[in-house]
Each structure stands twice: as C-alpha cells, then as structure tokens.
Design a protein around this motif. Structure first.
Motif, PDB file in Angstrom:
ATOM      1  N   PRO A  22       0.558  -1.534   0.125  1.00  0.00           N
ATOM      2  CA  PRO A  22       0.048   0.435   0.464  1.00  0.00           C
ATOM      3  C   PRO A  22       0.825   1.041  -0.028  1.00  0.00           C
ATOM      4  N   LEU A  23       2.081   1.667   0.681  1.00  0.00           N
ATOM      5  CA  LEU A  23       2.796   2.557   0.464  1.00  0.00           C
ATOM      6  C   LEU A  23       3.434   2.936  -0.505  1.00  0.00           C
ATOM      7  N   ILE A  24       3.788   2.104  -1.790  1.00  0.00           N
ATOM      8  CA  ILE A  24       3.456   3.001  -3.205  1.00  0.00           C
ATOM      9  C   ILE A  24       2.276   3.286  -3.786  1.00  0.00           C
ATOM     10  N   GLY A  25       0.682   2.804  -3.142  1.00  0.00           N
ATOM     11  CA  GLY A  25       0.009   3.171  -3.536  1.00  0.00           C
ATOM     12  C   GLY A  25      -0.419   4.795  -3.154  1.00  0.00           C
ATOM     13  N   LEU A  26      -0.053   5.283  -1.713  1.00  0.00           N
ATOM     14  CA  LEU A  26      -0.084   6.576  -1.602  1.00  0.00           C
ATOM     15  C   LEU A  26       1.415   7.430  -1.398  1.00  0.00           C
ATOM     16  N   LEU A  27       2.157   6.670  -2.277  1.00  0.00           N
ATOM     17  CA  LEU A  27       3.456   7.762  -2.086  1.00  0.00           C
ATOM     18  C   LEU A  27       3.621   8.567  -3.453  1.00  0.00           C
TER      19      LEU A  27
END
Length: 207
Positions: A22-27
């Motif tokens: 999910p971090l890439i989806g936020l970043l």
C-alpha cells in the motif's frame, strides 16, 4: 496521456502495486502533486484495481490531498520571499489571487473536482491568497474526494466497464450524482467561509 491510459498499462501498474504494498499506492499520488505531468488517473485506477475500490480510493485520496496541502503550506510560508517575485509579482498571478480572495473557496472546489485541472496551479494561487489554512484543507478533502472517487469507480473494473454499455451508463449516472453531492458541499462551505473571509479582511494579517 492516451499512451498511458490503456488496459494493459493499468493492469501492469496494478500488479506492481500489489508487489510493493500500500505504501506505493499512497506515495505516487503524493508525488504527482509536485510533478503534475505524471498520470494521476493511472495511479488512481491502478490503486482501485490492486487494493479494491474503497481501500484503493483511500490511498489515492490521502496521498493526493497530502501532496497538494504540502505545496499549499510551502507556498504560504515561502511564496512572498523576494526570491520568488518572478512568481508572485506577475500580473496574471496577482489577478488570480484577487479573484480567489473575492470569490472565496467555491471556484477552487469546483476546479479540484475535475481530474484534469492543473491542481498545482490551484495550490500555488491558494497559498498566495488570504484563504485560511484549515478551510483550504477542507476544500482539498472535499474536491479531491469527488474527483478521485469518480475515477476509482470508473477504473475499478476497467475491462468490464469498456465492454459493457450498461455499466458505462451506470458509471455516467454515478458521476452526475457525485457532482450533485459536490454542489451541496460547495454551498455549505461557501456560506461558512465567506463570513470568515470578510472578517479576516478587516483584521491585520498575522500569517
């Protein structure tokens, strides 16, 4: 943009998203706020495809709002520095700032509802205007909510959407409903903020 927005590219990005978590989806939506040439619509659709409609929407929404608000705060803090007069001193920017100060948050909300609005320009003008910080955050949350939810719903199952006229019609109706909800939010925010802006103009600026 057209070469980015294909079923194959969306599926490839979605697969990569699932790999990184999910971090890439936020970043990526956060970074897009600083680099508007990046395809936000691809990131939003890929998030919805990779993580599900609601969680994918939440990642895209929070990332985009956070990036936009950071730009707004940076411009609010550093925008009037003499080194940035090439931006703040232009007649075009001054007219935009005056227009925003006169019309309040309503035009900004409408602009932020559209996916292809250059939001970085909206963030810069808002940062240079007299709009209160907490009210611009509300505008960002509301405007990006309408825009990103609409894109997430449209891109949640891209193949089925493009091959099913019924789903395409339903998606169009959903956009109309979201626009109507956005107009209700706009009226409430505008009535609430206009009073605050009038009071602020009568007081010396503290920020």
């Amino acid at each position: 943009m057209s070469e980015w927005f294909t079923v194959e590219n969306i599926e490839q990005v979605a697969a990569q998203y699932r790999t990184f978590g999910p971090l890439i989806g936020l970043l990526l939506p956060f970074i897009e706020a600083f680099l508007p040439f990046l395809p936000l619509v691809v990131f939003v659709v890929a998030n919805a495809s990779a993580f599900g409609l609601w969680f994918g929407f939440l990642l895209s929404w929070l990332g985009s709002v956070a990036g936009s608000y950071v730009i707004f705060l940076l411009v609010r803090h550093f925008g009037k520095h003499p080194k940035f007069r090439f931006i703040t001193g232009s007649k075009k920017v001054k007219k935009l700032i005056q227009w925003v100060d006169m019309n309040g948050i309503s035009p900004l909300f409408v602009l932020l509802c559209f996916p292809f609005t250059p939001s970085v320009i909206v963030n810069i003008v808002a940062g240079l205007s007299h709009i209160h910080k907490k009210f611009y955050l509300i505008v960002l949350l509301a405007g990006k909510f309408v825009m990103i939810l609409g894109m997430s719903v449209l891109g949640y199952d891209l193949k089925s959407l493009l091959t099913s006229p019924v789903r395409l019609i339903i998606a169009g109706l959903a956009i109309v409903v979201l626009w109507w909800i956005g107009k209700l939010i706009e009226k409430r925010l505008n009535a609430r903020v206009e009073r605050d802006l009038k009071q602020m103009r009568k007081l010396p600026k503290n920020e």
